[in-house]
Enzyme design. Structure first.
Site, PDB file in Angstrom:
ATOM      1  N   THR A  82      -4.053   0.966   1.785  1.00  0.00           N
ATOM      2  CA  THR A  82      -4.092   2.399   1.462  1.00  0.00           C
ATOM      3  C   THR A  82      -5.070   2.566   0.295  1.00  0.00           C
ATOM      4  O   THR A  82      -4.654   2.796  -0.841  1.00  0.00           O
ATOM      5  CB  THR A  82      -2.686   2.895   1.062  1.00  0.00           C
ATOM      6  OG1 THR A  82      -2.139   1.985   0.090  1.00  0.00           O
ATOM      7  CG2 THR A  82      -1.751   2.964   2.240  1.00  0.00           C
ATOM      8  N   PRO A  83      -6.361   2.420   0.570  1.00  0.00           N
ATOM      9  CA  PRO A  83      -7.342   2.411  -0.529  1.00  0.00           C
ATOM     10  C   PRO A  83      -7.489   3.776  -1.180  1.00  0.00           C
ATOM     11  O   PRO A  83      -7.092   4.797  -0.614  1.00  0.00           O
ATOM     12  CB  PRO A  83      -8.646   2.012   0.180  1.00  0.00           C
ATOM     13  CG  PRO A  83      -8.470   2.459   1.594  1.00  0.00           C
ATOM     14  CD  PRO A  83      -7.006   2.340   1.891  1.00  0.00           C
ATOM     15  N   THR A  84      -8.063   3.774  -2.372  1.00  0.00           N
ATOM     16  CA  THR A  84      -8.346   5.039  -3.051  1.00  0.00           C
ATOM     17  C   THR A  84      -9.386   5.799  -2.244  1.00  0.00           C
ATOM     18  O   THR A  84     -10.371   5.221  -1.771  1.00  0.00           O
ATOM     19  CB  THR A  84      -8.884   4.746  -4.475  1.00  0.00           C
ATOM     20  OG1 THR A  84      -7.943   3.915  -5.145  1.00  0.00           O
ATOM     21  CG2 THR A  84      -9.080   6.032  -5.258  1.00  0.00           C
ATOM     22  N   THR A 122       1.874   0.210  -0.181  1.00  0.00           N
ATOM     23  CA  THR A 122       2.112   1.067  -1.339  1.00  0.00           C
ATOM     24  C   THR A 122       1.543   2.444  -1.018  1.00  0.00           C
ATOM     25  O   THR A 122       0.373   2.571  -0.681  1.00  0.00           O
ATOM     26  CB  THR A 122       1.422   0.489  -2.582  1.00  0.00           C
ATOM     27  OG1 THR A 122       1.907  -0.834  -2.769  1.00  0.00           O
ATOM     28  CG2 THR A 122       1.716   1.311  -3.812  1.00  0.00           C
ATOM     29  N   ALA A 215       2.310   0.482 -12.647  1.00  0.00           N
ATOM     30  CA  ALA A 215       1.778   1.224 -13.795  1.00  0.00           C
ATOM     31  C   ALA A 215       2.292   0.621 -15.105  1.00  0.00           C
ATOM     32  O   ALA A 215       1.544   0.457 -16.065  1.00  0.00           O
ATOM     33  CB  ALA A 215       2.168   2.700 -13.693  1.00  0.00           C
ATOM     34  N   CYS A 266      -4.253  -3.708  -6.762  1.00  0.00           N
ATOM     35  CA  CYS A 266      -3.118  -2.793  -6.940  1.00  0.00           C
ATOM     36  C   CYS A 266      -3.160  -1.924  -8.187  1.00  0.00           C
ATOM     37  O   CYS A 266      -2.968  -0.703  -8.097  1.00  0.00           O
ATOM     38  CB  CYS A 266      -1.819  -3.593  -6.945  1.00  0.00           C
ATOM     39  SG  CYS A 266      -1.512  -4.418  -5.387  1.00  0.00           S
ATOM     40  N   GLN A 268      -5.290  -0.683 -10.560  1.00  0.00           N
ATOM     41  CA  GLN A 268      -6.181   0.475 -10.715  1.00  0.00           C
ATOM     42  C   GLN A 268      -5.836   1.543  -9.672  1.00  0.00           C
ATOM     43  O   GLN A 268      -5.680   2.717  -9.969  1.00  0.00           O
ATOM     44  CB  GLN A 268      -7.625  -0.015 -10.554  1.00  0.00           C
ATOM     45  CG  GLN A 268      -8.630   1.058 -10.359  1.00  0.00           C
ATOM     46  CD  GLN A 268      -9.514   1.264 -11.586  1.00  0.00           C
ATOM     47  OE1 GLN A 268      -9.303   0.676 -12.637  1.00  0.00           O
ATOM     48  NE2 GLN A 268     -10.492   2.112 -11.455  1.00  0.00           N
ATOM     49  N   ARG A 336     -11.116  -8.232  -5.423  1.00  0.00           N
ATOM     50  CA  ARG A 336     -11.040  -6.777  -5.499  1.00  0.00           C
ATOM     51  C   ARG A 336     -10.809  -6.326  -6.948  1.00  0.00           C
ATOM     52  O   ARG A 336      -9.914  -6.819  -7.622  1.00  0.00           O
ATOM     53  CB  ARG A 336      -9.937  -6.255  -4.571  1.00  0.00           C
ATOM     54  CG  ARG A 336     -10.388  -6.308  -3.111  1.00  0.00           C
ATOM     55  CD  ARG A 336      -9.282  -5.920  -2.171  1.00  0.00           C
ATOM     56  NE  ARG A 336      -8.248  -6.941  -2.123  1.00  0.00           N
ATOM     57  CZ  ARG A 336      -7.098  -6.796  -1.469  1.00  0.00           C
ATOM     58  NH1 ARG A 336      -6.836  -5.682  -0.837  1.00  0.00           N
ATOM     59  NH2 ARG A 336      -6.218  -7.775  -1.451  1.00  0.00           N
ATOM     60  N   ARG A 435     -10.467 -15.460 -21.491  1.00  0.00           N
ATOM     61  CA  ARG A 435      -9.034 -15.644 -21.204  1.00  0.00           C
ATOM     62  C   ARG A 435      -8.332 -16.451 -22.289  1.00  0.00           C
ATOM     63  O   ARG A 435      -7.159 -16.817 -22.126  1.00  0.00           O
ATOM     64  CB  ARG A 435      -8.873 -16.375 -19.860  1.00  0.00           C
ATOM     65  CG  ARG A 435      -9.428 -15.620 -18.668  1.00  0.00           C
ATOM     66  CD  ARG A 435      -8.481 -14.534 -18.217  1.00  0.00           C
ATOM     67  NE  ARG A 435      -8.948 -13.914 -16.986  1.00  0.00           N
ATOM     68  CZ  ARG A 435      -8.196 -13.107 -16.255  1.00  0.00           C
ATOM     69  NH1 ARG A 435      -6.972 -12.823 -16.616  1.00  0.00           N
ATOM     70  NH2 ARG A 435      -8.685 -12.558 -15.166  1.00  0.00           N
TER      71      ARG A 435
HETATM   72  C1  UDX Z   1       0.416  -6.963  -9.067  1.00  0.00           C
HETATM   73  C2  UDX Z   1       1.902  -6.929  -9.420  1.00  0.00           C
HETATM   74  O1  UDX Z   1       2.168  -7.927 -10.420  1.00  0.00           O
HETATM   75  C3  UDX Z   1       2.747  -7.159  -8.170  1.00  0.00           C
HETATM   76  O2  UDX Z   1       4.119  -7.021  -8.493  1.00  0.00           O
HETATM   77  C4  UDX Z   1       2.369  -6.144  -7.114  1.00  0.00           C
HETATM   78  O3  UDX Z   1       3.091  -6.370  -5.918  1.00  0.00           O
HETATM   79  C5  UDX Z   1       0.879  -6.207  -6.833  1.00  0.00           C
HETATM   80  O4  UDX Z   1       0.136  -6.021  -8.044  1.00  0.00           O
HETATM   81  P1  UDX Z   1      -1.380  -8.876  -8.597  1.00  0.00           P
HETATM   82  O5  UDX Z   1      -2.362  -7.762  -8.539  1.00  0.00           O
HETATM   83  O6  UDX Z   1      -1.386  -9.894  -7.526  1.00  0.00           O
HETATM   84  O7  UDX Z   1       0.106  -8.285  -8.628  1.00  0.00           O
HETATM   85  O8  UDX Z   1      -1.614  -9.654  -9.979  1.00  0.00           O
HETATM   86  P2  UDX Z   1      -0.972  -9.645 -11.448  1.00  0.00           P
HETATM   87  O9  UDX Z   1      -0.453 -10.985 -11.746  1.00  0.00           O
HETATM   88  O10 UDX Z   1      -0.056  -8.517 -11.663  1.00  0.00           O
HETATM   89  O11 UDX Z   1      -2.285  -9.439 -12.358  1.00  0.00           O
HETATM   90  C6  UDX Z   1      -3.077  -8.266 -12.273  1.00  0.00           C
HETATM   91  C7  UDX Z   1      -4.205  -8.337 -13.281  1.00  0.00           C
HETATM   92  O12 UDX Z   1      -3.734  -8.273 -14.620  1.00  0.00           O
HETATM   93  C8  UDX Z   1      -5.029  -9.635 -13.198  1.00  0.00           C
HETATM   94  O13 UDX Z   1      -6.400  -9.346 -13.327  1.00  0.00           O
HETATM   95  C9  UDX Z   1      -4.541 -10.435 -14.381  1.00  0.00           C
HETATM   96  O14 UDX Z   1      -5.488 -11.360 -14.867  1.00  0.00           O
HETATM   97  C10 UDX Z   1      -4.289  -9.329 -15.391  1.00  0.00           C
HETATM   98  N1  UDX Z   1      -3.329  -9.727 -16.426  1.00  0.00           N
HETATM   99  C11 UDX Z   1      -2.035 -10.012 -16.120  1.00  0.00           C
HETATM  100  C12 UDX Z   1      -3.764  -9.785 -17.755  1.00  0.00           C
HETATM  101  O15 UDX Z   1      -4.923  -9.516 -18.050  1.00  0.00           O
HETATM  102  N2  UDX Z   1      -2.864 -10.165 -18.709  1.00  0.00           N
HETATM  103  C13 UDX Z   1      -1.564 -10.459 -18.427  1.00  0.00           C
HETATM  104  O16 UDX Z   1      -0.811 -10.787 -19.364  1.00  0.00           O
HETATM  105  C14 UDX Z   1      -1.138 -10.389 -17.093  1.00  0.00           C
END
Ligand code: UDX
Length: 485
Positions: A82-84, A122, A215, A266, A268, A336, A435
């Site tokens: 379900t893209p933006t 979503t 969020a 997810c 953004q 992505r 990082r």
């Molecule tokens: C997220 C949600 O965690 C998950 O519950 C949902 O179903 C889908 O979206 P995901 O996108 O796979 O999962 O990755 P996530 O581990 O949440 O990280 C998202 C981004 O945040 C990554 O770029 C990660 O590097 C960054 N991040 C995460 C940080 O920069 N710092 C942190 O402490 C944690």
């Protein structure tokens, strides 16, 4: 029987006892289905190949025969993207639920028996209503129950997240038939998830909870990233702050790692969707509040590339720069919305020569995402293809480079032979650790100029230089000086 309908990307229910449930993943793309039926799965996910191998052909199947599988299914999961929206009403913010509606139309058209339809994608709150109305127009008198069952797994940890979820959320219409449908889905999950962790709610709470969960997670990352900027200005250290703040049980220690910004498919998208929802309901202040999470994320990405350029004597033109890590996080090949893409874009626009090494990212995926998200391609920016090289390993990427930047926290980067890398690089050899992954003391001992996130070490050094505008100073001291004058 249980069937999973996915026109784009399959997330698979894997650990259901085979004698009880048969799962079939269907997709329009023959290429995707062929890949799922091969040894070379279309996505990289630790632990997934073993599970697919164990279940495939037993109670897990992949097929393009959508009509047959819809007819045979008791429960159908709609797991489409379900893209933006990129154009039209709500462009740039609203989620496009076109694929959900197409699935509902297909199900209504093909079905020959009553079914439970599960929204796995979503979606904006009240999408289930649209799905239900489309299904009701089936003219065959068939009854469909629509449930919402958002997916909370994260990439890179999908298998443990599926096997031991913090919770499973199921939303349904609060009448007898709706509650019975929800109970049926509860009984599927109850095969491996303790009942007390399976939450049932009304449809709208379930749909909205997914957006809110993402969020809140993204907000934590933006919050800590905003503090990293303050740390760089004040002499505090973001790692120490994360540790100190995270010890508070009310706050918790997860999702407090400062980074170059969050990426992934997810965060953004879901926040933009939430912002759009707030705006749609006239909640301007709420919309602005959540939009600030995105503003901060953009700021953090931009700040990183600007710091790279300023540290390298304000020019990277013609310089080779190695990018270690392109995926949006470790243990996935997914690019992505990856923050690496924005850093690469900025450096390319400064005419640097970029050499990217990522253990899982494919060059074609890099270009596809770059074109889609930042509208950069060889057609729009002639010479782009030559300016960005993909390297087979970190050593090749770093040879003769003026700097390397760690943009994804892959474990293998911690164990590189940094002396070998240093010897092969131009001097001064810069390290930009986006990082805070590496052993900085060790790198400095070798001779690297190390720049990490969220500390004022850079500023402290400048502090010793007379007349430097970036000196650390207390705003209160500054005021005092003014007062005396
Ligand atoms: C997220 C949600 O965690 C998950 O519950 C949902 O179903 C889908 O979206 P995901 O996108 O796979 O999962 O990755 P996530 O581990 O949440 O990280 C998202 C981004 O945040 C990554 O770029 C990660 O590097 C960054 N991040 C995460 C940080 O920069 N710092 C942190 O402490 C944690």
């Amino acid at each position: 029987m249980l069937y999973l309908l996915s026109l784009t990307f399959a997330r698979v229910i894997l650990s259901i006892p085979p004698q009880k449930i048969r799962v079939c993943v269907v997709d329009l793309s023959q290429k995707q289905i062929d890949a799922w039926n091969s040894a070379d799965l279309p996505i990289y996910e630790p632990g997934l190949p073993a599970v697919v191998e164990e279940c495939r052909g037993r109670n897990l199947f992949f097929s393009t025969d959508i009509d047959t599988e819809i007819k045979a299914a008791d429960i159908i999961f709609i797991s489409v993207n379900t893209p933006t929206k990129t154009m039209g009403i709500g462009a740039g913010r609203a989620a496009n639920i076109k694929n959900c509606e197409l699935c509902a139309r297909k199900i209504a058209q093909v079905s020959e028996s009553d079914k439970i339809i599960v929204e796995k994608s979503t979606v904006p709150v009240r999408t289930a209503e649209a799905v239900r109305r489309v299904l009701e127009c089936n003219e065959k008198g068939l009854k469909f129950q629509v449930l919402s069952n958002p997916e909370f797994l994260a990439e890179g940890t999908a298998i443990p997240d599926l096997m031991k979820p913090d919770r499973v959320l199921i939303g349904g219409v609060q009448d007898e038939a709706g509650l019975a449908a929800a109970e049926k889905l509860v009984s599927v999950y109850a095969n491996w998830v303790p009942r007390e962790q399976i939450i049932t709610t009304n449809l709208w709470s379930s749909e909205l909870s997914k957006l809110v969960a993402n969020a809140f997670l993204a907000q934590r990352v933006s919050s800590i990233n905003s503090i990293s900027a303050l740390c760089e200005a004040t002499g505090a250290d973001i790692s120490e702050i994360s540790r100190a703040v995270g010890k508070d049980a009310r706050i918790g220690n997860r999702f407090l790692n400062s980074s170059i910004g969050f990426g992934g498919s997810c965060f953004q998208k879901d926040i933009l969707n939430l912002v759009y929802l707030c705006e749609t309901y006239g909640l301007k202040e709420c919309a602005e509040y959540w939009n600030q999470v995105i503003v901060m994320n953009d700021y953090q990405k931009k700040r990183f590339s600007e710091k790279m350029v300023s540290n390298m004597f304000n020019t990277v033109t013609g310089k080779k720069i190695a990018i270690l890590g392109y995926a949006f996080k470790k243990d996935t090949g997914d690019v992505r919305e990856t923050p690496s893409m924005f850093v690469v874009r900025d450096l390319v626009l400064e005419q640097a020569r970029i050499h990217v090494y990522d253990p899982q990212v494919k060059r074609e995926d890099m270009w596809t995402e770059m074109e889609y998200t930042v509208q950069m391609s060889e057609a729009t920016h002639p010479g782009l293809d030559a300016a960005v090289t993909t390297s087979p390993d970190a050593y090749t990427a770093c040879a003769d480079a003026h700097a390397f930047a760690v943009l994804t926290e892959w474990d293998e980067f911690k164990n590189l032979d940094f002396q070998r890398i240093y010897d092969s690089m131009a001097k001064p050899a810069f390290v930009f650790d986006g990082r805070n992954l590496l052993d900085h003391a060790k790198l400095r001992k070798i001779g690297f100029e190390v720049k990490k996130r969220g500390t004022s070490e850079d500023s402290k050094r400048k502090d010793t230089t007379a007349g430097d505008e970036n000196q650390l100073r207390s705003p209160f001291l500054f005021d005092a000086v003014v007062d005396i004058e």
